[in-house]
Design a protein around this motif. Sequence first.
Motif, mmCIF file in Angstrom:
data_model
loop_
_atom_site.group_PDB
_atom_site.id
_atom_site.type_symbol
_atom_site.label_atom_id
_atom_site.label_comp_id
_atom_site.label_asym_id
_atom_site.label_seq_id
_atom_site.Cartn_x
_atom_site.Cartn_y
_atom_site.Cartn_z
ATOM 1 N N THR A 2 0.957 -1.020 -0.040
ATOM 2 C CA THR A 2 0.055 0.048 0.048
ATOM 3 C C THR A 2 0.762 1.256 -0.128
ATOM 4 O OG1 THR A 2 -1.551 -1.158 1.193
ATOM 5 C CG2 THR A 2 -2.044 1.207 1.127
ATOM 6 N N ASP A 3 0.593 2.284 -0.800
ATOM 7 C CA ASP A 3 1.261 3.200 -0.959
ATOM 8 C C ASP A 3 1.138 4.300 -0.083
ATOM 9 O OD1 ASP A 3 2.957 2.260 -3.241
ATOM 10 O OD2 ASP A 3 1.166 2.903 -4.433
ATOM 11 N N GLU A 4 -0.317 4.526 0.280
ATOM 12 C CA GLU A 4 -0.895 5.344 1.237
ATOM 13 C C GLU A 4 -1.940 5.091 1.989
ATOM 14 O OE1 GLU A 4 -2.004 10.045 0.607
ATOM 15 O OE2 GLU A 4 -1.881 8.979 -1.025
ATOM 16 N N LYS A 13 -4.117 8.072 13.196
ATOM 17 C CA LYS A 13 -3.132 7.970 12.447
ATOM 18 C C LYS A 13 -1.785 7.527 13.485
ATOM 19 C CE LYS A 13 0.765 10.993 11.065
ATOM 20 N NZ LYS A 13 0.933 12.362 10.709
ATOM 21 N N SER A 25 5.152 8.817 7.025
ATOM 22 C CA SER A 25 5.240 9.604 5.691
ATOM 23 C C SER A 25 4.205 8.878 4.538
ATOM 24 C CB SER A 25 6.684 9.372 5.108
ATOM 25 O OG SER A 25 6.786 7.730 4.624
ATOM 26 N N LYS A 26 3.611 7.623 4.895
ATOM 27 C CA LYS A 26 2.498 7.082 4.236
ATOM 28 C C LYS A 26 1.174 7.194 4.674
ATOM 29 C CE LYS A 26 4.550 2.948 2.327
ATOM 30 N NZ LYS A 26 4.281 1.532 2.017
ATOM 31 N N ASN A 28 -1.622 10.201 5.517
ATOM 32 C CA ASN A 28 -2.537 11.335 5.604
ATOM 33 C C ASN A 28 -3.806 11.489 6.228
ATOM 34 O OD1 ASN A 28 -0.838 13.041 3.555
ATOM 35 N ND2 ASN A 28 -1.298 11.310 2.355
#
Length: 195
Positions: A2-4, A13, A25-26, A28
């Motif tokens: 998974t990228d994000e 989070k 960093s992954k 948001n």
Amino acid sequence: HTDEFICVSKKTKNDLMEFYKINESKINVIYHGSDHIHEIEEANLKFDFLNTPYLLYVGSRKKYKNFKLLLDVFLQSQKIFNDFKIVCFGNEKLNNEREKKLFSQKKLILVNGNDSLLKKLYLESAALISTSNDEGFGLPILESIALGCNVFAPNIEVFNEIYKDNIFYYEKDEIESLKESLENHLYKPDLLNQK
């Protein structure tokens, strides 16, 4: 792979980073919005309980949602018991003898329906009560605030992050704290959101 990851609060989070060791960093954080609630048509229904003041509770009443705290306060404060009913929105049945007794006394009302009905309940209620000990966001609180409905909620990290001073706080799991907060604010004209 998974990228994000998208989380609904800094609290979720931090939980994702702690429990799943995801690199910050992954991740948001994107908060929910409340515009949807204004586009919903308010139900044009008449209920007998709408003629008397009520406290609104939305969602599950089991385990960490801690609904029993509101029942404890309701049964310990003669003033609140005499002046209000509790309206629970959701499809959950009665869970225990206390709920059954209050239901038979017409002090606990169970209502299930669509978003139009929920909007009407927000608009007509004295306040939304949240008793949850752990949340990722708390969407009913956002919807309540957007419609000018006052909110009483526990002083937990995620609610402080998102709702700041737009709601009334009480100490988590503290019967006296919730009782005092309700008795101090429900009867005064200084409510945060005036109808």
